[in-house]
Design a protein around this motif. Sequence first.
Motif, PDB file in Angstrom:
ATOM      1  N   ALA A  97       0.555  -1.151  -0.117  1.00 15.23           N
ATOM      2  CA  ALA A  97      -0.162  -0.395   0.200  1.00 15.23           C
ATOM      3  C   ALA A  97       0.827   1.064   0.414  1.00 15.23           C
ATOM      4  N   ASP A  98       1.680   1.166   1.129  1.00 14.25           N
ATOM      5  CA  ASP A  98       2.721   2.414   1.379  1.00 14.25           C
ATOM      6  C   ASP A  98       3.278   2.671  -0.196  1.00 14.25           C
ATOM      7  N   ARG A  99       3.604   1.271  -1.201  1.00  9.08           N
ATOM      8  CA  ARG A  99       4.316   1.565  -2.648  1.00  9.08           C
ATOM      9  C   ARG A  99       3.198   2.720  -3.557  1.00  9.08           C
ATOM     10  N   LEU A 100       1.800   2.056  -3.473  1.00 10.42           N
ATOM     11  CA  LEU A 100       1.458   2.685  -4.469  1.00 10.42           C
ATOM     12  C   LEU A 100       0.409   4.425  -3.504  1.00 10.42           C
ATOM     13  N   GLY A 101       0.744   4.376  -2.462  1.00 10.58           N
ATOM     14  CA  GLY A 101       0.578   6.152  -1.570  1.00 10.58           C
ATOM     15  C   GLY A 101      -0.675   5.611  -1.249  1.00 10.58           C
ATOM     16  N   GLN A 102      -0.789   4.380  -1.214  1.00 15.18           N
ATOM     17  CA  GLN A 102      -2.553   4.355  -0.175  1.00 15.18           C
ATOM     18  C   GLN A 102      -2.657   3.648   1.560  1.00 15.18           C
ATOM     19  N   SER A 103      -3.465   3.623   1.931  1.00 11.74           N
ATOM     20  CA  SER A 103      -3.707   3.488   3.225  1.00 11.74           C
ATOM     21  C   SER A 103      -4.204   1.868   2.848  1.00 11.74           C
ATOM     22  N   PRO A 104      -3.855   0.642   3.893  1.00 14.83           N
ATOM     23  CA  PRO A 104      -3.927  -0.483   4.186  1.00 14.83           C
ATOM     24  C   PRO A 104      -5.237  -0.663   3.615  1.00 14.83           C
ATOM     25  N   GLU A 105      -6.253  -0.400   4.006  1.00 13.54           N
ATOM     26  CA  GLU A 105      -7.329  -0.345   3.996  1.00 13.54           C
ATOM     27  C   GLU A 105      -8.070   0.149   2.574  1.00 13.54           C
ATOM     28  N   LEU A 106      -7.130   0.850   2.561  1.00 12.21           N
ATOM     29  CA  LEU A 106      -7.600   1.059   0.834  1.00 12.21           C
ATOM     30  C   LEU A 106      -7.448   0.144  -0.328  1.00 12.21           C
ATOM     31  N   PHE A 107      -5.621   0.065   0.106  1.00  9.26           N
ATOM     32  CA  PHE A 107      -5.462  -1.010  -0.435  1.00  9.26           C
ATOM     33  C   PHE A 107      -6.323  -2.928  -0.917  1.00  9.26           C
ATOM     34  N   VAL A 108      -6.078  -3.311   0.078  1.00  9.17           N
ATOM     35  CA  VAL A 108      -7.222  -4.681   0.220  1.00  9.17           C
ATOM     36  C   VAL A 108      -9.085  -4.133  -0.239  1.00  9.17           C
ATOM     37  N   LYS A 109      -9.431  -2.581   0.150  1.00 12.92           N
ATOM     38  CA  LYS A 109     -10.698  -2.317  -0.563  1.00 12.92           C
ATOM     39  C   LYS A 109     -10.628  -2.383  -2.994  1.00 12.92           C
ATOM     40  N   LEU A 110      -9.585  -1.900  -3.451  1.00 16.07           N
ATOM     41  CA  LEU A 110      -9.550  -1.942  -4.498  1.00 16.07           C
ATOM     42  C   LEU A 110      -8.979  -2.975  -4.781  1.00 16.07           C
ATOM     43  N   ALA A 111      -8.450  -4.664  -4.242  1.00 18.85           N
ATOM     44  CA  ALA A 111      -8.091  -5.717  -4.081  1.00 18.85           C
ATOM     45  C   ALA A 111      -9.237  -6.347  -4.430  1.00 18.85           C
ATOM     46  N   ILE A 112     -10.206  -6.084  -3.269  1.00 20.13           N
ATOM     47  CA  ILE A 112     -11.051  -7.416  -3.285  1.00 20.13           C
ATOM     48  C   ILE A 112     -11.969  -6.801  -3.877  1.00 20.13           C
ATOM     49  N   HIS A 113     -12.182  -5.131  -4.876  1.00 24.09           N
ATOM     50  CA  HIS A 113     -13.109  -4.943  -5.821  1.00 24.09           C
ATOM     51  C   HIS A 113     -12.838  -5.491  -6.995  1.00 24.09           C
ATOM     52  N   ALA A 115     -11.058  -8.043  -7.247  1.00 22.24           N
ATOM     53  CA  ALA A 115     -10.388 -10.021  -7.640  1.00 22.24           C
ATOM     54  C   ALA A 115     -12.636 -10.143  -7.889  1.00 22.24           C
ATOM     55  N   LEU A 116     -13.633  -8.858  -7.233  1.00 22.66           N
ATOM     56  CA  LEU A 116     -15.276  -9.308  -7.420  1.00 22.66           C
ATOM     57  C   LEU A 116     -14.906  -8.992  -9.117  1.00 22.66           C
ATOM     58  N   ALA A 117     -15.045  -7.793  -9.343  1.00 23.89           N
ATOM     59  CA  ALA A 117     -14.607  -7.820 -11.246  1.00 23.89           C
ATOM     60  C   ALA A 117     -14.610  -8.998 -12.043  1.00 23.89           C
ATOM     61  N   GLN A 118     -13.112  -9.328 -11.704  1.00 21.69           N
ATOM     62  CA  GLN A 118     -12.610 -10.079 -12.076  1.00 21.69           C
ATOM     63  C   GLN A 118     -13.672 -11.699 -12.547  1.00 21.69           C
ATOM     64  N   HIS A 119     -13.955 -12.103 -11.277  1.00 20.38           N
ATOM     65  CA  HIS A 119     -14.983 -13.385 -10.695  1.00 20.38           C
ATOM     66  C   HIS A 119     -16.463 -12.523 -11.602  1.00 20.38           C
ATOM     67  N   ALA A 120     -16.245 -11.711 -11.688  1.00 21.96           N
ATOM     68  CA  ALA A 120     -18.000 -11.681 -12.428  1.00 21.96           C
ATOM     69  C   ALA A 120     -17.640 -11.817 -14.077  1.00 21.96           C
ATOM     70  N   SER A 121     -16.853 -11.199 -14.538  1.00 19.83           N
ATOM     71  CA  SER A 121     -16.147 -11.435 -15.718  1.00 19.83           C
ATOM     72  C   SER A 121     -16.058 -12.675 -16.048  1.00 19.83           C
ATOM     73  N   ASP A 122     -15.431 -13.359 -15.682  1.00 20.63           N
ATOM     74  CA  ASP A 122     -15.260 -14.987 -15.282  1.00 20.63           C
ATOM     75  C   ASP A 122     -16.186 -16.085 -15.826  1.00 20.63           C
ATOM     76  N   GLU A 123     -17.605 -15.244 -14.498  1.00 24.14           N
ATOM     77  CA  GLU A 123     -18.420 -15.645 -14.557  1.00 24.14           C
ATOM     78  C   GLU A 123     -19.113 -15.899 -16.195  1.00 24.14           C
ATOM     79  N   ALA A 124     -19.179 -14.941 -16.897  1.00 24.35           N
ATOM     80  CA  ALA A 124     -20.176 -14.511 -17.675  1.00 24.35           C
ATOM     81  C   ALA A 124     -19.547 -14.955 -18.578  1.00 24.35           C
ATOM     82  N   ASP A 125     -18.059 -14.854 -19.280  1.00 24.20           N
ATOM     83  CA  ASP A 125     -17.672 -15.453 -20.353  1.00 24.20           C
ATOM     84  C   ASP A 125     -17.720 -17.373 -20.010  1.00 24.20           C
TER      85      ASP A 125
END
Length: 160
Positions: A97-113, A115-125
């Motif tokens: 998170a520090d390398r990207l200039g983000q808080s750890p909370e934001l880093f995890v939140k964006l990573a989860i988002h 991953a969920l978007a990728q899962h939705a795309s994979d499921e649609a495919d």
Amino acid sequence: MTVPHHALEITLTRPLTPAELHQAARALPLAANNDATRLMTLVRAKTSRRAAHRLRQRLATRLPVDVITTHYPDADGQVLFNVAFPPALHATIRHAADRLGQSPELFVKLAIHRALAQHASDEADRLDQAVRQLLARTTPAHLLSAVGYALTQLPGAPQS
């Protein structure tokens, strides 16, 4: 001023024994699912974040708590996701998170988002591919009829 109650769901790393559940229920009221891997409770706090923090503090030494989530989405449709990472993983997250200039909370939140978007795309495919394979062997009308029939046979589906 009244302090609201927040409905929280606790996901456990393993099922509880009846004795563990009884002991934890002495600290605060809990409702368990059938295999004692998920619990529900109400916690008084000004915010859902404080409620989850308070719950984790009260139960951390008593139960194998994995994740705490709010049971109902907030006004923005978001569900709070409270996870206590092991120290080594937390340090890795903080460093990334520090390398990207983000808080750890934001880093995890964006990573989860992501991953969920990728899962939705994979499921649609995957579904698109399955429908194309079915349409190669039948007509759209027959497929639509079969899907309609299957949907009406699901438990809880309205019967005509």
